[in-house]
Design a protein around this motif. Structure first.
Motif, PDB file in Angstrom:
ATOM      1  N   MET A   1       0.828  -1.208   0.000  1.00  0.00           N
ATOM      2  CA  MET A   1       0.000   0.000   0.000  1.00  0.00           C
ATOM      3  C   MET A   1       0.858   1.253   0.000  1.00  0.00           C
ATOM      4  SD  MET A   1      -3.048  -1.137   2.605  1.00  0.00           S
ATOM      5  CE  MET A   1      -3.688   0.500   2.914  1.00  0.00           C
TER       6      MET A   1
ATOM      7  N   GLU B   1       0.916   4.300  -2.650  1.00  0.00           N
ATOM      8  CA  GLU B   1       0.771   5.716  -2.290  1.00  0.00           C
ATOM      9  C   GLU B   1       1.929   6.544  -2.822  1.00  0.00           C
ATOM     10  OE1 GLU B   1       0.235   6.031   1.916  1.00  0.00           O
ATOM     11  OE2 GLU B   1      -1.741   5.076   1.854  1.00  0.00           O
TER      12      GLU B   1
ATOM     13  N   LYS C   1       1.479   7.076  -6.499  1.00  0.00           N
ATOM     14  CA  LYS C   1       0.391   8.019  -6.745  1.00  0.00           C
ATOM     15  C   LYS C   1       0.876   9.457  -6.530  1.00  0.00           C
ATOM     16  CE  LYS C   1      -3.334   8.202  -4.097  1.00  0.00           C
ATOM     17  NZ  LYS C   1      -4.380   7.590  -3.261  1.00  0.00           N
TER      18      LYS C   1
ATOM     19  N   ALA D   1      -3.097   5.651   4.709  1.00  0.00           N
ATOM     20  CA  ALA D   1      -3.678   4.387   5.147  1.00  0.00           C
ATOM     21  C   ALA D   1      -2.600   3.322   5.323  1.00  0.00           C
ATOM     22  CB  ALA D   1      -4.721   3.914   4.139  1.00  0.00           C
TER      23      ALA D   1
ATOM     24  N   ILE E   1     -10.253  -0.517   4.236  1.00  0.00           N
ATOM     25  CA  ILE E   1      -8.872  -0.550   3.753  1.00  0.00           C
ATOM     26  C   ILE E   1      -8.778   0.060   2.353  1.00  0.00           C
ATOM     27  CG2 ILE E   1      -7.162  -2.150   2.769  1.00  0.00           C
ATOM     28  CD1 ILE E   1      -6.604  -2.109   5.552  1.00  0.00           C
TER      29      ILE E   1
ATOM     30  N   PRO F   1      -9.318   4.694   0.916  1.00  0.00           N
ATOM     31  CA  PRO F   1      -8.441   5.763   0.434  1.00  0.00           C
ATOM     32  C   PRO F   1      -8.107   5.623  -1.055  1.00  0.00           C
ATOM     33  CG  PRO F   1      -7.515   4.691   2.367  1.00  0.00           C
ATOM     34  CD  PRO F   1      -8.692   3.885   1.958  1.00  0.00           C
ATOM     35  N   PHE F   2      -8.235   4.396  -1.571  1.00  0.00           N
ATOM     36  CA  PHE F   2      -7.946   4.216  -3.001  1.00  0.00           C
ATOM     37  C   PHE F   2      -9.200   4.442  -3.844  1.00  0.00           C
ATOM     38  CE2 PHE F   2      -4.827   1.751  -0.673  1.00  0.00           C
ATOM     39  CZ  PHE F   2      -3.660   2.225  -1.228  1.00  0.00           C
TER      40      PHE F   2
END
Lengths: 154, 502
Positions: free
Chosen positions: A52, A56, A59, B166, B483, B486-487
């Motif tokens: 994740m 991020e 992104k 997150a 979860i 946020p995406f």
């Protein structure tokens, strides 16, 4: 930058944790899962958080490619001060049982206030002495908290 | 009609002189902790646990809850007079509250936050009283699989809602769970991850983790601010400590709305007081006929958020007491306190110890009245605390933390641990890793693993048990959504905007 360090840190930690989990000896009696199953799930959870974080980071890079690496430089003297506080606290703990709660606390407070509350000698000395001895009395005599006596005469 | 009897008996418990006294001590300490920057409810409660050992659990818990909701009252004072929230949830108050103080309306700002806190706080306790019994009887049907998925949901919600990222929230959650696995595994008797340190066989105590992450780390940050010269002075209280008629009229709506928003946010896991107060602030700004005043001393911007962060505390007590699952950092510390007293919060507590539960809940009504008095006519006394030079205050917090940490076991390991966790907390703050999820998962970790293993034993080692009931499936779906949220959100937003363009 910091995120990349965290990313690598997570991977290293996951590796260490998986290895440490494999070192737990197991006896397969009664408990079908044993002590390793849950930790293995946690290791997988760590890897998910790494994935994740990577998403991020990508992104963010996509969102602001021009402002890459404009890391504001943290004043290194600030880091030194915080490191100094950490070391001072470490010394305080190292002397804690040797000198006892009251004396070591008094020395710690004197040193800290001398630096962070500069020039106010009277207040600082008074606070350090009164606080350390009164709190020692209140907690160890009145509340029965076990604090090391050390070199204090009482 | 059993419940009514229990509630009335609870009043008898909470009005005994000894419990009134501990309610007072709790809310008094809570106000002090709230006023003082650098120490919040989590650290305050954790530090008291070792000192209150051996006390009657009901009284001790009444006191600790008093600290929890008391800090929200005190926090606003610092926000209004120094523009630094004395407690994280009063961050919104520091915007318009400080502007009011600059305009000579500090008295009115303090008054509206105390009154708003009182109304909303009481509203929240009424909500807690109403929802406690139905929720706890529902939770009685929960088996290990339900509990496991419920904890999963609480943790994922907290992971994604507390921080900026997150991924880092999840990282903090997993770290907490990993710390919880240190020590002897109770089911197999195997030592895990003790690294050869004998003290670790009993596990890493949550008190030292909380004190390190919340108190010691905060001291490092505070001393850094002093060094940088960014600490501010307190304003004087100006104007009468009361509201004009016009201010009353403007405040009452925001107080009610804030109270309701705060309670709902409080019941749900993850969000917490800070988000409740931000939501109340933006709601009021949107509803206002003069939104341009917000940020320049609008009384609605103080009344709403202060109300919200107080009813939030009562709301947060709902899942803690009825399900035994805290939804945030501070309630996790409270849960830890319960456990250290040998009391397992949750539905059974309402059956087995109604005196304790209702004594505790009802003490919150009384505590809110006490807080109104402490924070309105007597607020001048607490404002004096802001005169303590921070160069003295922060070193003292370390010295206090030392007593708290050493008192648990008389062990030097615990002292070095608060230093290590202090450094960890300081670094985590710099790189935006939230610490509240870590504390929550540390407290719940043992229970979570236990319910996981029990569920797996029931199903003969097959994970299908987690998809066997409507409750577990719902909770798993909700965990996955939180979860992925946020995406998903940015994509949905983009989709919406694209739609508008056409």
């Amino acid at each position: 930058m910091a995120d990349r360090v965290i990313f690598v840190g997570i991977l290293v930690l996951a590796g260490v944790y998986f290895w440490a989990t494999s070192q737990i000896p197991t006896l397969e009696i009664g408990d079908p899962l044993g002590p390793k199953a849950f930790p293995r799930l946690l290791g997988i959870g760590l890897l998910i958080s790494a994935a994740m974080l990577l998403a991020e980071m990508l992104k963010e890079r996509k969102a602001a490619p021009s402002t890459q690496e404009p890391e504001e430089k943290e004043d290194t003297s600030t880091v030194k001060v915080v490191a100094g506080v950490v070391v001072a606290t470490g010394i305080y703990f190292a002397l804690f049982e040797l000198l006892g709660y009251a004396v070591s606390t008094m020395l710690f407070l004197l040193a800290m206030t001398a630096y962070f509350n500069k020039g106010k000698w009277w207040t600082n000395v008074l606070t350090a002495v009164l606080y350390s001895f009164i709190s020692y009395y209140v907690f160890s005599s009145l509340l029965g908290v076990n604090l090391p006596r050390g070199v204090a005469p009482f | 009609m059993d419940t009514l009897t229990h509630i009335l008996n609870g009043f008898a418990v909470s009005t005994t002189p000894i419990n009134l006294w501990y309610t007072f001590i709790g809310v008094f300490l809570g106000t002090i902790i709230g006023v003082l920057p650098g120490i919040g409810p989590s650290a305050g409660i954790a530090l008291l646990i070792p000192v209150t050992f051996g006390m009657n659990p009901t009284s001790a818990l009444i006191m600790m809850c008093g600290i929890y909701y008391g800090t929200k009252y005190g926090g606003s004072t610092t926000a209004i007079l120094i523009r630094t929230p004395g407690e994280a949830a009063s961050v919104m108050t520091s915007i318009d509250g400080y502007e009011m103080a600059k305009k000579g309306r500090a008295g009115a700002a303090l008054a509206v936050s105390a009154i708003g806190s009182f109304i909303a706080g009481t509203l929240g306790v009424i909500g807690l009283t109403i929802f406690a019994v139905p929720l706890s009887s529902m939770a009685l049907k929960f088996g290990p699989a339900e509990y496991f998925t419920l904890m999963l949901f609480a943790m994922t919600a907290v992971s994604t809602l507390t921080g900026k990222s997150a991924a880092k929230g999840l990282l903090a959650t997993i770290l907490g769970l990993m710390i919880a696995t240190i020590g002897i595994d109770l089911q197999s008797g195997q030592a895990r991850y003790t690294m050869g340190i004998a003290e670790f066989q009993d596990g890493v105590g949550f008190v030292v983790v909380v004190v390190g992450l919340f108190a010691v780390a905060e001291v490092f940050r505070g001393l850094e601010d002093i060094y940088k010269g960014t600490s501010a002075n307190a304003m004087k209280i100006t104007g009468k400590l009361w509201l004009t008629k016009e201010e009353w009229v403007r405040s009452i709506g925001p107080i009610w709305r804030g109270g309701i928003i705060g309670f709902i946010i409080g019941v749900l896991p993850g969000a917490g007081g800070t988000i409740a107060s931000i939501m109340s602030y933006t709601t009021e700004k949107r509803l206002s006929k003069h939104p341009e005043e917000f940020g320049h001393g609008a009384i609605e911007g103080v009344a709403g958020p202060e109300a919200a962060n107080n009813s939030d505390t009562a709301g947060a007590m709902v899942p803690l007491l009825t399900l035994g699952i805290p939804g945030g950092g501070a309630t996790a510390v409270l849960m830890g306190a319960f456990i250290m007293y040998g009391i397992q919060p949750g539905p059974l507590l309402f059956q087995n110890r109604p005196d304790l539960v209702w004594g505790l809940i009802n003490s919150m009504y009384i505590g809110n009245v006490m807080l109104l008095i402490l924070n309105l006519p007597l607020i001048g006394i607490f404002v004096q605390l802001l005169k303590i030079p921070s160069g003295i205050l922060y070193p003292l917090i370390i010295a206090i933390s030392v007593i708290g940490a050493y008192a648990i076991n008389g062990s030097m390991t615990d002292l070095y641990l608060i230093l290590i966790f202090g450094v960890v907390g300081y670094v985590f703050d710099k790189v935006d890793i939230p610490v509240a999820p870590l504390v929550l998962s540390l407290v719940l970790g043992g229970m979570m693993e236990q319910s996981f293993r029990q569920a797996m034993t029931i199903s003969g080692g097959h994970p299908k048990i987690f998809f066997s009931s409507a409750i577990t499936i719902t909770l798993i779906v909700m965990s996955v959504i939180s979860i992925l949220m946020p995406f998903i959100l940015p994509i949905m937003k983009k989709y919406k905007e694209d739609g508008k363009d056409e």
